[in-house]
Design a protein around this motif. Sequence first.
Motif, PDB file in Angstrom:
ATOM      1  N   GLY A  12       0.815  -1.197   0.000  1.00 61.02           N
ATOM      2  CA  GLY A  12       0.000   0.000   0.000  1.00 61.02           C
ATOM      3  C   GLY A  12       0.855   1.257   0.000  1.00 61.02           C
ATOM      4  O   GLY A  12       2.054   1.216   0.300  1.00 61.02           O
ATOM      5  N   THR A  14      -0.714   4.502   1.135  1.00 58.36           N
ATOM      6  CA  THR A  14      -1.515   5.553   1.753  1.00 58.36           C
ATOM      7  C   THR A  14      -1.162   5.691   3.221  1.00 58.36           C
ATOM      8  O   THR A  14      -1.228   4.715   3.971  1.00 58.36           O
ATOM      9  CB  THR A  14      -3.022   5.252   1.609  1.00 58.36           C
ATOM     10  N   GLU A  18      -3.500  10.034   3.038  1.00 57.55           N
ATOM     11  CA  GLU A  18      -2.873  10.670   1.873  1.00 57.55           C
ATOM     12  C   GLU A  18      -2.132   9.637   1.039  1.00 57.55           C
ATOM     13  O   GLU A  18      -1.337   8.842   1.566  1.00 57.55           O
ATOM     14  CB  GLU A  18      -1.910  11.769   2.323  1.00 57.55           C
ATOM     15  N   ASP A  19      -2.356   9.673  -0.271  1.00 61.24           N
ATOM     16  CA  ASP A  19      -1.727   8.745  -1.196  1.00 61.24           C
ATOM     17  C   ASP A  19      -0.289   9.204  -1.477  1.00 61.24           C
ATOM     18  O   ASP A  19      -0.057  10.320  -1.963  1.00 61.24           O
ATOM     19  CB  ASP A  19      -2.531   8.688  -2.494  1.00 61.24           C
ATOM     20  N   GLN A  20       0.670   8.329  -1.167  1.00 61.98           N
ATOM     21  CA  GLN A  20       2.094   8.652  -1.353  1.00 61.98           C
ATOM     22  C   GLN A  20       2.652   8.072  -2.659  1.00 61.98           C
ATOM     23  O   GLN A  20       3.862   8.122  -2.878  1.00 61.98           O
ATOM     24  CB  GLN A  20       2.907   8.082  -0.173  1.00 61.98           C
ATOM     25  N   SER A  21       1.795   7.513  -3.506  1.00 57.57           N
ATOM     26  CA  SER A  21       2.277   6.799  -4.698  1.00 57.57           C
ATOM     27  C   SER A  21       3.173   7.666  -5.569  1.00 57.57           C
ATOM     28  O   SER A  21       4.256   7.238  -6.008  1.00 57.57           O
ATOM     29  CB  SER A  21       1.083   6.299  -5.530  1.00 57.57           C
ATOM     30  N   ALA A  55      -3.991  -0.638  -4.228  1.00 63.81           N
ATOM     31  CA  ALA A  55      -5.002  -0.015  -3.373  1.00 63.81           C
ATOM     32  C   ALA A  55      -6.206  -0.940  -3.365  1.00 63.81           C
ATOM     33  O   ALA A  55      -6.646  -1.408  -4.425  1.00 63.81           O
ATOM     34  CB  ALA A  55      -5.392   1.365  -3.898  1.00 63.81           C
ATOM     35  N   LYS A  78      -1.278   0.212  -9.384  1.00 60.36           N
ATOM     36  CA  LYS A  78      -0.910   1.545  -9.848  1.00 60.36           C
ATOM     37  C   LYS A  78       0.482   1.593 -10.472  1.00 60.36           C
ATOM     38  O   LYS A  78       0.745   2.397 -11.368  1.00 60.36           O
ATOM     39  CB  LYS A  78      -0.946   2.521  -8.674  1.00 60.36           C
TER      40      LYS A  78
END
Length: 701
Positions: A12, A14, A18-21, A55, A78
Amino acid sequence: MDTPQKAYWFVGATWGGEDQSERFISGGTWENGYEDKFIERVQSMTVGERIAIKASYTRKHGLPFDNRDRAVSVMSIKAVGTITANKGDGHVIQVDWTIVDPVREWYFFTYQPAVWKVVQGSSWLADALIAFAFDGQKQDYDRFRNEPYWRDRYGSPEDIAAAEERPILELWPSSKQLKGISATSGYMDGYREAVSMTLGGVERDEFVDLARNSIYFGKYSPQSCRNVFSNIRRIGLIEPLDGGLWHPSKAGEIFLEEEIPNQLVRNMLERVFGVAHALQYISGKSPVEKKSIFEYLRSIYPQWTTDFATSSITAWIKSLGLITDDVQYNITAYGRYWASALPGTLQIPALQTSTVTSLSHDKAVEARPWPSLQQVVDCFATDPDLAKYVFSGTQIQSLHVAWHCLKNKRFVILSGLSGTGKTALLRHYARIYCTLSGLDPDEHCAVVAVSPDWRDPSGLLGYLNALHADPTFQAEPGLRVVLGAAHNPGLPYFLILDEMNMARVEKYFAPFLSAMEIDGALVLHSNDEHVNDVPPSVPWPRNLFVGGTVNMDETTHPFSDKVLDRAFTFEFWDVSLEEFFDRKPVELRLPFVEALLLQLQEELKPIRRHFGYRVAEELLAFVRSCADNGLGGESDICELLDQAIFSKVLPRIRGEENPPFVNALAGVERVCREHDLGKSADKVKVMQQQLAATGITRFWA
């Protein structure tokens, strides 16, 4: 050696909502956002392994298949990459990322944890996910939704056949199974949390502390946490490694890595009494009322006097998705899948519960002088019960010295040819030693036959049954001498394990190996208090003489260095048939048979396919019985002797083509023809032809 299976990682990205991708992909990294979770897993990530950012969520509409208006778990991919460096701090790794655009969605087999290890080859589901994420292959939706675990919720009306073949189960004997299993907070998820606590290795007391600070077991008492530990140990999800720390077993690792609880279902059906019975009963009568199930389980195990164990078993199989509870219990497709693997008749244990006579309240017997080597040797030379055995002075001396040179490691292993008297040597040594000490050998010695189904110490020592109205201890023969030795440290006790490598020694003998190595405590059970006068542990008994016999063939397990390092090992390959025959009374001698056996022995010795005293004695007895049954004629005896050699000597012969083996077969055929043993000679001839044609031969080919 097993080839390590390749691991793939789904992680993961997040933190705190907050999405750190984007940061991870642009920076060529991935970070574990937890302070104290997944540390060991991240540390185990290896350079070159593949990794994907995922995700997980659920969807009900707009799916590419008929979901029957039910929500479906989804996992989007992703980005994918390759690990290029690992700092080893459990938090940061370097990754060469490739963005997946557009994002690809995967269904059903999703699993929620932030760090998911998927092992190639562990299941068809895992292989399909890996191919989807890293090779761009499409997902076979129909195969997944018609897999037994999901079929009831999403399957096609026509009920497509299961993706996997029927599983193969190896149920433990009912006497060795855990008698029921208590309900646990979270059930499957609770057990996942419990097993994950052992990642990196923990002691039992450390496990209790971790459990009491966890989500599912935070309100448990210390004893309840110990019971959880005992249960995951007994059903094979954790195991001790060197140093006494507990880690996930191979089954435990699979359980942690898979969303579908196949491994947990398998272990419970195989190791927990009542689970298979309940599933089979419901499968045959579905739908069935709860009361009927409870009554059935109590009828096959009357020691369950309340519904505590029966309701726990039913709750577990429901939580695992094997049955549904809609007023009545119904079997699911997943339940039918596993029920199909059960044998038609399931074992039921004996009703009585063994207990151990209390030793803790008896006064310890005063120590006595132990016999000397010379006393033992003299008894071996004059004891009438030993007249039929051929034991050399060196064998007796070596055994005595090995058992006395290290006070905390009185452990010997006798290996070699079957029928050479290995068990008899240990048993008679113990008898003589106890008699010389003025002790009853029956009270101070236990000879235990190792069973191939032993996977833990319970077959040797016994096990705690915590689900009985009052906790009880199911004792096994080895426990008596262990407790006796612990209570009377000044007296000798003997534990003799016959065919000790019929099962894996490292598993059932692990507490002994650890205790004798560190001269520490020998753990008997996980309860805090005595159970049926059996303490939780005893100090390692320095007065316990442990001896084991082994036969090295394709039916047995090899020894690890951990076992061999703690034992003195002696080989028994030399067989003196001449001395064995000379010890017999004149009226029992059969010179023509003895001559034949000596010739065959001489031909087979160079390839280590010769036979021991047991085979020789049985062949002589076979021929003697001919006269007793009116078959005294020369032709009758010759024909029967031919059959006896065919049955007792030739099946031992097997091997690959090489000069000594070729010569041995030729020599055996020659001896058989010289003695008019036509059937045996013809069989050896066939074996020679097979050897010439294929380079390998054996009697049973």
